[in-house]
Structure formats: C-alpha cells, structure tokens
Design a protein around this motif. Structure first.
Motif, short mmCIF file in Angstrom:
data_model
loop_
_atom_site.label_atom_id
_atom_site.label_comp_id
_atom_site.label_asym_id
_atom_site.label_seq_id
_atom_site.Cartn_x
_atom_site.Cartn_y
_atom_site.Cartn_z
N LYS A 88 0.85 -1.19 0.00
CA LYS A 88 0.00 0.00 0.00
C LYS A 88 0.88 1.24 0.00
O LYS A 88 2.00 1.21 0.48
N PHE A 89 0.44 2.30 -0.53
CA PHE A 89 1.10 3.57 -0.29
C PHE A 89 0.22 4.76 -0.58
O PHE A 89 -0.94 4.60 -0.91
N TYR A 90 0.78 5.94 -0.39
CA TYR A 90 0.07 7.14 -0.77
C TYR A 90 -0.14 7.05 -2.24
O TYR A 90 0.66 7.54 -3.03
N LEU A 91 -1.18 6.42 -2.63
CA LEU A 91 -1.29 6.00 -4.00
C LEU A 91 -1.22 7.16 -4.97
O LEU A 91 -0.37 7.23 -5.84
N ASN A 134 -9.37 2.78 -3.51
CA ASN A 134 -10.24 3.20 -2.41
C ASN A 134 -9.70 4.40 -1.66
O ASN A 134 -10.28 4.82 -0.67
N ASP A 135 -8.56 4.93 -2.09
CA ASP A 135 -7.93 6.02 -1.35
C ASP A 135 -8.69 7.34 -1.48
O ASP A 135 -9.33 7.60 -2.49
N MET A 136 -8.58 8.17 -0.45
CA MET A 136 -8.95 9.57 -0.62
C MET A 136 -7.90 10.22 -1.52
O MET A 136 -6.72 9.86 -1.46
N GLY B 169 -8.71 -2.63 5.06
CA GLY B 169 -8.55 -1.34 4.40
C GLY B 169 -8.41 -0.23 5.44
O GLY B 169 -8.83 -0.38 6.57
N GLU B 170 -7.80 0.88 5.01
CA GLU B 170 -7.60 1.97 5.97
C GLU B 170 -8.93 2.56 6.43
O GLU B 170 -9.88 2.65 5.67
N THR B 171 -8.99 2.95 7.69
CA THR B 171 -10.17 3.64 8.20
C THR B 171 -10.14 5.09 7.75
O THR B 171 -9.10 5.61 7.33
N GLU B 174 -7.52 6.94 9.62
CA GLU B 174 -6.16 6.70 9.10
C GLU B 174 -5.90 7.53 7.85
O GLU B 174 -4.82 8.12 7.68
N ARG B 175 -6.90 7.58 6.96
CA ARG B 175 -6.71 8.35 5.72
C ARG B 175 -6.55 9.83 6.01
O ARG B 175 -5.73 10.51 5.39
N ILE B 176 -7.33 10.33 6.93
CA ILE B 176 -7.25 11.77 7.25
C ILE B 176 -5.90 12.07 7.91
O ILE B 176 -5.27 13.09 7.62
N LEU B 177 -5.43 11.16 8.77
CA LEU B 177 -4.12 11.36 9.38
C LEU B 177 -3.02 11.32 8.32
O LEU B 177 -2.04 12.07 8.39
N GLN B 178 -3.17 10.47 7.31
CA GLN B 178 -2.21 10.45 6.19
C GLN B 178 -2.23 11.79 5.45
O GLN B 178 -1.19 12.33 5.09
N TYR B 179 -3.43 12.30 5.25
CA TYR B 179 -3.55 13.62 4.60
C TYR B 179 -2.79 14.66 5.41
O TYR B 179 -2.07 15.50 4.83
CA LIG Z 1 -2.90 4.11 0.91
#
Ligand SMILES: [Ca+2]
Ligand SMILES: [Ca+2]
Lengths: 238, 238
Positions: A88-91, A134-136, B169-171, B174-179
């Motif tokens: 997985k990564f910051y796609l 599925n990424d944001m 899959g990321e919650t 998790e996605r917002i923290l990645q952002y």
């Molecule tokens: Ca990702």
C-alpha cells in the motif's frame, strides 16, 4: 525478447490473524528464480520501520530485500532489480516519482517480465489506471494512468455490501457501476481481502480463498471462485 | 457589499428510516427568504428522475426547484439563482463544469452570500478542496481545489472504525491522518451521517444528532457534540 510477465496482484498484505503476507503462498511462484526483492515503501512516512518489517518477512520466505528509499539512485535500483514488491502507499501522486516511472519504462522497453508483486495500492498501480482505488485523493496526481502491466482495473479490498449496515455512503459495487457509466471503461476485478491474481505470461488465475467479483461495462457483475481462469481479461480488446 | 454567507453543509441526504433530506430541518434557516432553489443533479445519469425526486421533496418544504440540467444556459441559471442545492455527484471532474465554475466566480466577485446547501459530495465541493472525499477517482479532475466557501476540509459520511470488523482497508481516521502528514494541510471536520454544519456569516455551528470528529494537523483528533461552535474554523490562518 525477455521472459514472460510474472505478476502477483494481491488484495491486501495482512489478513487478520494471518500475519503480514501470511496468505501469499504464491509469491515465490510469481517471483521465479529471484533471490533479492526491491521494496517500494512509500506508504508510510517512517520508511525505515516499514522496510524493516518487510525485510524480516521476506527473509523468512528466503529472499533478500533492498528498500528503494535506501538507494542513492532509485532509478538505477529499479533497472537492476530482480523483482519488485509494492505494498500500500500514498497511491495518488506517488505513481509518477521517477523510480515508478523507470519501472514503467523498463516494462515498455524490455518486455522482460520483471517479477512484480503488488498488494493493495501496489496492485492498483500495476493495472491500467488508478480509477478504482479506495484512497482519498489526498495528493494530486499528474494523471490516473498506471503501469498497465494488465489491461484492466482491479479494486483491492473489495467489500460486499453489508445488509445490516445503516451507513448511506456508496458501496464499492455502486462506485464501480458509476465508473462503468463512463464510455470505454475497462473491466474491474473486485478482489476481496484474501484473494489475489497470479499472472504468468498470457495466463491469469484467481488465487486465495475469498473469490472475486467481476464488473464488465454494460453487463451484470459475476461471482468467481478461487481457481477461475481470467486469462481472457489479458486480451486488450474487450 | 452583499448579505453574509449562508451555508448548510450536510453529511448525507438520506438517513435510513428518515427519508430523503428528512433530517435537514435547518435547510430553511440556511436558505433565508429564498423561494426557489437551483438543483445540481450531476450525481446520476438519470438526471430527470433525480430532479423529480428532489423537486417533490423541496415542494413539500415550501420551495420551488429548478434543475440546472433543464436550463439552456446553465451559467446564467447559476447567476440568477436564489439558492443552490448540490447533492452527491460524480465528484471528481464535475467540479469544473462551467456552472460550478460560475458559482465559484459569483462567490468571488459578489461576496453576496448566495445560500448554498450541500450534501455528501455537495458538501465536499463547498470546502477548500476535495482531498477528503470518499469517492473513487473515477474521472480525472483538472485540480483538487474546490469552491472555498469555507477554508477547511470536510469528510462527509464520516465513519468511526468498527472494532468488530476484520476488513484491513484503511479507516477514515487513518486516511485523514495520512492527509495531515502532508505539509500545510487544513483542518478536516469528519461529519458523521446525521450531522451538518450551519454557517451564517462568521459563525459556524454543528447541527444534527450524531456529532463530529475534528482533525487538525499535528494534534490529536477531538470529539464534538451537536451545538459546538466551530466559528474558529472560519479563520483562514489556523
Ligand atoms: Ca494508501
Ligand atoms: Ca459520488
């Protein structure tokens, strides 16, 4: 002419209870005679820790592992690599960093079947586009094109609608059907967690235990058991 | 100088059991003295049916409804509109169609507080960017910038992690923290289904029943009850 394409496209790296890559028994088969794997750890900001975990896991499977983030010349690292693993990564956005681009070029120029194991977003980028991730969209990519190692799309972590859920967000199936309302969109293989696609030359086979759901534009989605021969998806003109 | 900004930014149009827009009791307040609403139905390919459903609902609330897809001059329709309602839609890519662009220009030029009610992706596009939508990137947008009616991001349909789930899959968290690992990223307000933000001039208040989770870069996420004053989020320099 090089060796035929060898890809293992996995839905996800970790099955609950199964440990990191525990369910990917086909990885050695996809990798062939490879001894060392090049790891692409752009998923997490702590790349050292992420690479350490991957290195331990690959060591237990009998492989050496180099992490691309430790290389002074990442493009050269891709050129020289025996096999590549992308988790997985910051796609969105990472796809066009130079090492990934180099992988792309190597595939196009050489056609030499560099073994590639992708998981989660690493699977998305091996397909024709990242339209069905599925990424944001937390960063802005220069394009949604991907490496095109296969001529269709995959949706990893494919999730069936939960009849008990009260959540009103769109289901994966609804999103994929919306995608297929666009003209000329390729098939989308929904790979459930625990499923993976093994590609050897012109042969593609569904592996794992959980099965997959196939979406073709203008047709009803279909259910597929492990062992299904998906070679027809490798034909470009569908 | 025009009237102050009036926005109602809703997590989602339908609560299970509550009917279409049934929980949006604040919509009339956001709309003020408006009699007719301009509807933007780009969510669904069957825009006639989608507009019909919205027209019935707005009629029962006491409003007339024009759907922008029925207009010969959509840009002019936006210019003349008393208020705008945007539901979910094919988020990525639709944002820069000319009517949306016209809305953007009208806001920038006039500053005249056109009442705006957004739901789901309609809420995403009212914020500063669409980096925190839940959509698949099924089309490629020319930019991730949005209308900027508020200077932060919202994640509609915000979903708490399910401790019983085996899905890997990321919650959303998790996605917002990645952002927020990206530099200079604005706050993200996670609006649960059933929650909405009412913005009147420089005042922003959390409405609805389910509450919200606020993510600020470099800080721990915080929980907020209905009634919370979020006016501080309207200050650009956070
Ligand atoms: Ca990702
Ligand atoms: Ca949508």
């Amino acid at each position: 002419m090089g060796s035929p394409r060898r890809l293992l496209l996995v839905s996800n790296s970790t099955l609950r209870g199964g440990g990191y890559l525990g369910h990917c028994q086909q990885a050695p088969r996809a990798a062939g005679r490879v001894r060392r794997v090049l790891f692409v750890p752009y998923a997490l900001h702590d790349r050292d820790a992420y690479a350490r975990r991957a290195r331990e896991r690959f060591k237990s499977l009998g492989y050496g592992l180099d992490s691309i983030h430790e290389s002074c010349d990442p493009v050269e690292a891709v050129r020289k690599s025996e096999a590549i693993f992308v988790g997985k990564f910051y796609l969105l956005g990472v796809l066009w960093i130079s090492p990934a681009h180099s992988l792309h070029c190597r595939d196009k120029e050489g056609g030499d079947g560099i073994p590639y194991v992708g998981s989660s977003a690493g699977t998305n980028i091996a397909t024709i586009s990242i339209n069905t991730t599925n990424d944001m969209p937390i960063v802005y990519p220069p394009s949604l094109q991907a490496l095109g190692l296969v001529p269709f799309n995959i949706n990893p972590h494919y999730l069936d609608p939960d009849p008990k859920s009260t959540h009103m967000g769109e289901t994966r199936e609804e999103r994929i059907l919306q995608y297929h309302e666009e003209p000329n969109t390729p098939p989308v293989l929904g790979l459930r967690e625990g499923a993976m696609l093994l590609v050897e030359g012109d042969k593609a086979t569904l592996q794992g235990v959980t099965g997959a759901r196939l979406f073709m534009r203008g047709k009803k989605p279909t259910e597929h058991e492990p062992g299904t021969d998906f070679s027809f998806l490798l034909t470009e003109a569908l």
